[in-house]
Design a protein around this motif. Sequence first.
Motif, PDB file in Angstrom:
ATOM      1  N   VAL A 210      -2.374   5.032   5.740  1.00  0.00           N
ATOM      2  CA  VAL A 210      -3.757   5.379   5.344  1.00  0.00           C
ATOM      3  C   VAL A 210      -3.888   6.889   5.121  1.00  0.00           C
ATOM      4  O   VAL A 210      -4.522   7.346   4.165  1.00  0.00           O
TER       5      VAL A 210
ATOM      6  N   THR B 164       0.827  -1.214   0.000  1.00  0.00           N
ATOM      7  CA  THR B 164       0.000   0.000   0.000  1.00  0.00           C
ATOM      8  C   THR B 164       0.855   1.255   0.000  1.00  0.00           C
ATOM      9  O   THR B 164       0.569   2.228  -0.713  1.00  0.00           O
TER      10      THR B 164
ATOM     11  N   GLY C 107     -11.884  -2.076  -2.684  1.00  0.00           N
ATOM     12  CA  GLY C 107     -11.424  -1.328  -1.523  1.00  0.00           C
ATOM     13  C   GLY C 107     -10.617  -0.101  -1.907  1.00  0.00           C
ATOM     14  O   GLY C 107     -11.082   0.761  -2.661  1.00  0.00           O
ATOM     15  N   SER C 108      -9.370  -0.043  -1.416  1.00  0.00           N
ATOM     16  CA  SER C 108      -8.544   1.145  -1.661  1.00  0.00           C
ATOM     17  C   SER C 108      -8.418   1.431  -3.159  1.00  0.00           C
ATOM     18  O   SER C 108      -8.398   2.602  -3.561  1.00  0.00           O
TER      19      SER C 108
ATOM     20  N   TYR D 239      -5.005  -6.478   2.188  1.00  0.00           N
ATOM     21  CA  TYR D 239      -4.098  -5.400   2.626  1.00  0.00           C
ATOM     22  C   TYR D 239      -4.872  -4.287   3.338  1.00  0.00           C
ATOM     23  O   TYR D 239      -4.428  -3.767   4.355  1.00  0.00           O
ATOM     24  N   ASP D 240      -6.025  -3.947   2.786  1.00  0.00           N
ATOM     25  CA  ASP D 240      -6.852  -2.920   3.445  1.00  0.00           C
ATOM     26  C   ASP D 240      -7.198  -3.356   4.863  1.00  0.00           C
ATOM     27  O   ASP D 240      -7.105  -2.571   5.820  1.00  0.00           O
ATOM     28  N   GLN D 241      -7.619  -4.611   4.979  1.00  0.00           N
ATOM     29  CA  GLN D 241      -8.024  -5.122   6.284  1.00  0.00           C
ATOM     30  C   GLN D 241      -6.856  -5.139   7.258  1.00  0.00           C
ATOM     31  O   GLN D 241      -7.008  -4.809   8.439  1.00  0.00           O
TER      32      GLN D 241
ATOM     33  N   LEU E 126     -12.327   0.245   3.632  1.00  0.00           N
ATOM     34  CA  LEU E 126     -11.614   1.511   3.382  1.00  0.00           C
ATOM     35  C   LEU E 126     -12.444   2.489   2.560  1.00  0.00           C
ATOM     36  O   LEU E 126     -12.136   3.672   2.499  1.00  0.00           O
ATOM     37  N   ASN E 127     -13.506   1.983   1.899  1.00  0.00           N
ATOM     38  CA  ASN E 127     -14.390   2.889   1.153  1.00  0.00           C
ATOM     39  C   ASN E 127     -15.432   3.556   2.054  1.00  0.00           C
ATOM     40  O   ASN E 127     -16.174   4.421   1.605  1.00  0.00           O
TER      41      ASN E 127
END
Lengths: 556, 556
Positions: free
Chosen positions: A357, A302, A386-387, A340-342, A422-423
């Motif tokens: 983030v 990320t 997500g991201s 990765y977001d999680q 993440l959204n």
Amino acid sequence: MTGEARVDFRTHPGQYRHWRLGCDGPVATLTMDVDEQGGIVPGYELKLNSYDLGVDIELYDAVQRLRFEHPGVRAVVVTSGKEKIFCAGANIRMLAASPHPWKVNFCKFTNETRNGIEDASAYSGQTWLAALNGTASGGGYELALACEHIMLIDDRSSAVSLPELPLLGVLPGTGGLTRVVDKRHVRRDRADYFSTKSEGLSGKKAVAWRLVDEAVPRAQWNEVVRERAEELAGRSGRPADATGIELTPLAKTRTDEEISYGHVTARLDRARGVAEITVTGPEAEPPASLDALHAQGAGFWTLAVTRELDDLILDLRTNELELGTWVLRTHGDPASVLAYDQFLLDHHDDWLAGEIVLYLKRTLKRLDVTSRSLLALIEPGSCFAGSLLELALAADRSYQLSGVFEEIDPEAAPATVAVGPLNLGPLPMSNGLTRLQTRFLGDPDALAAAEKRSGDALAAEDADALGLVTFAPDDIDWDEEVRIAIEERASFSPDALTGLEANYRFPGPETLETKIFGRLTAWQNWIFYRPNASGPDGALRKYGTGQRADFDRKRV
Amino acid sequence: MTGEARVDFRTHPGQYRHWRLGCDGPVATLTMDVDEQGGIVPGYELKLNSYDLGVDIELYDAVQRLRFEHPGVRAVVVTSGKEKIFCAGANIRMLAASPHPWKVNFCKFTNETRNGIEDASAYSGQTWLAALNGTASGGGYELALACEHIMLIDDRSSAVSLPELPLLGVLPGTGGLTRVVDKRHVRRDRADYFSTKSEGLSGKKAVAWRLVDEAVPRAQWNEVVRERAEELAGRSGRPADATGIELTPLAKTRTDEEISYGHVTARLDRARGVAEITVTGPEAEPPASLDALHAQGAGFWTLAVTRELDDLILDLRTNELELGTWVLRTHGDPASVLAYDQFLLDHHDDWLAGEIVLYLKRTLKRLDVTSRSLLALIEPGSCFAGSLLELALAADRSYQLSGVFEEIDPEAAPATVAVGPLNLGPLPMSNGLTRLQTRFLGDPDALAAAEKRSGDALAAEDADALGLVTFAPDDIDWDEEVRIAIEERASFSPDALTGLEANYRFPGPETLETKIFGRLTAWQNWIFYRPNASGPDGALRKYGTGQRADFDRKRV
């Protein structure tokens, strides 16, 4: 100045010509000491700690390194290495000689860096303190306005001022006006008077008018600055014993046809006026632990992809003015992106996960205010989840293929998009809403329906029905629809597109940031462009010549 | 077009060339039927119900007359008298041939009239319904967007469209973009597509995308329009039996040196670039009763003075571009002004009293968005109280004399200002805050202190201490301070002043209105000014020639 030599935004403290960064426990001191001969392009001297894009590139680098490499820093003192002058603002000869797009891009980048400083104070526990040990005028005072606390030396000569109107016939346009009235709540009639008084205000009056927070006599200066910095540092929730990660040099290959990094590439199609950008998803599982994240550091997907996107946006914005349309694609496994977001969310208490983030949030905001048309193409093999779904939500339009490309890969799995956590909050736009909230402004049912499907891989028909994509053509229509969209974009007035996008991208509430970019910038663009500023007899050209500008007096 | 012939904003239905106004019980029908040969200046034909400033002046007059002369009207249907076309928007040849300030002023006035239509729907119980019996494009659709309900005839040819971007290289700039995304909540990517599609959208799709509220087949058209108008009329709280008042012709004397009305005069000082405006307070007590108010009608002081100010603002804005500073004075008894204010508040349930306050609110908003520097001079004999204090609060700076002019009238009572109930809510700015709230943004204590002194006659020292005026010089300093302020103003770049004032006048929250004036207008100004629109090869010049515009493709 003409953009013929490409601007490179990559630097590091060992290369700085204009700033010195020193860390002393929880307090860092960033000292502006501009090299007069160090202009990024020839033709002017950077006198009186005035700045140009090159000076600002170093400042941006310092902001980033403080956040990632120096997690122990809790307060940042920005001050001057010159006698009697903190900073005279943007260099006027540079502005006078610059073509219009250069001025506009320069102001935008400068202000984005100031937003980064404000982010650091607000969210990173690194509070910025402006220690004005001399006069701060124009952009110099605007830099101070980006700091949480402003101290001005009280020595009967040092002042803060916004002399753009009286001296240059332009605005204090990188946030100055808006920050004065909306952030510091200076009364509007006082803001008027202050903006017309080229010598500015100092001492007690500057404090009484809220222009600075305190005026401190020279005798107590060093002591009070240190004291104040320590107070601000004391408020920070940063861990005391954290070890930074190194922002390693960004591996980048740059030709006339392509820009490529580890996870991001851009093909530059000059004939069509298009940059075709592809972002690749993670190739491995997320780190197994927080320690593993810290060990990966700048290699963590990320962070790596955000750094690359950030550099790419700045490169294309500054160096490729005629590539008016950016086509955004992704390639990879949507589930990996969501993993990765999680991982980042699971470790949101960790300073590094938090910074990543925040950096992604800021970079997506940079994309939002980019004056290029953004089209997202969601094809089989993509990972708009997500991201990375944020890229499609930031786009002016998105096209998701319904079904597959029969002639290319009839066995492929159809493209999907996926909403992820993440959204739903951590990546708001500058209007304070998420991109989903902005998309579904005034339609809470549609927003709820999209949120409810969080985690689901949504094929084109579902995504279209939920309103997550603009169009969902099938194989038969895809090429034609996409081609027309891109060709059409290239046929429109670039100026009108800039205005159009700047308006509909930010519906809903306004904030300091949207006001600066949407309102102040628009006025400044117009003012910069008018002969009263930039014409042969305009104020920018006449500055320093001893001659007065010759204005067309009609009020518009 | 060059502004050499002065524009007169006064008209009445008997003079209309472009509109027909018919009232049928609670429903009025305003029919646009533009006289092709009736352009306000020579050089173009107003084909396809396209409009110019002259058409808009009549529309504004109709809006006002409906509100004051036809209180029984509860719904207003705006429709077209032409076949197949509702309105093609602003006339392109007029725009192409107009100098920049004309375009900007025209767009501002047009949008202010639309705000007036929105006021009527929101506050006056006169709900506007757009009955698009043919295609509404560009400004034609923007007019529809100002209405509460939009009906489009479903006949396979009629559409709504915003073709400015593809056809003209400019924005749908009189509110179109903002109203589409912020008022009607059209999804931003759909707004993008819609704004690039010159033929627009029609029928069910236009409904599904929220561009119109309903699409109605031709066979049912008249019936459904009537039905809908009656429904909207049914929601109104207007009294059924009210009798209107006549908006009698405005008595006005206009020379090169002076504009004068019953209560308002303006001395035009071309050498200094100043309009010296004096507003005179009421000469008699307020009416003894509501009946007496209705009997006075247009003669009632507040209404008379508002009409005069409204006309003066429009006259000076349009005809006197080089008078960049307006100096605002009042003359009269502050207690009388407060008594008239109180009379209006005491009768706020009455439709006429309500309309007068709404009209004053709208006129003050017109002053706020006027691109002239506003200085209020508060001298002995003045009456800056309540509704007239708003003039000083709208000003960029105010000067209140401390003491008296010893050489002129040593016995005079010193100048005072007074806060009254009309300053505390009924006259908000377009940001939704009162001018006092805006002034004391982020400083609730100062706001409370000022409000607490409501009703008190405040001498300069008190007003200064409370923050109600900018400066309070005494007799010795007055002339010099005021002279310098005015001379200085004339020496600054008029463009930079416009941008400066447009920014600091509206701190705090943003609304549809502030977005339209502060953001959309600023972008449109820039776009209008750029060669891509207005240059010899720009889109506005090339429109209708069969040649394509030649764009500088750099994105800025």
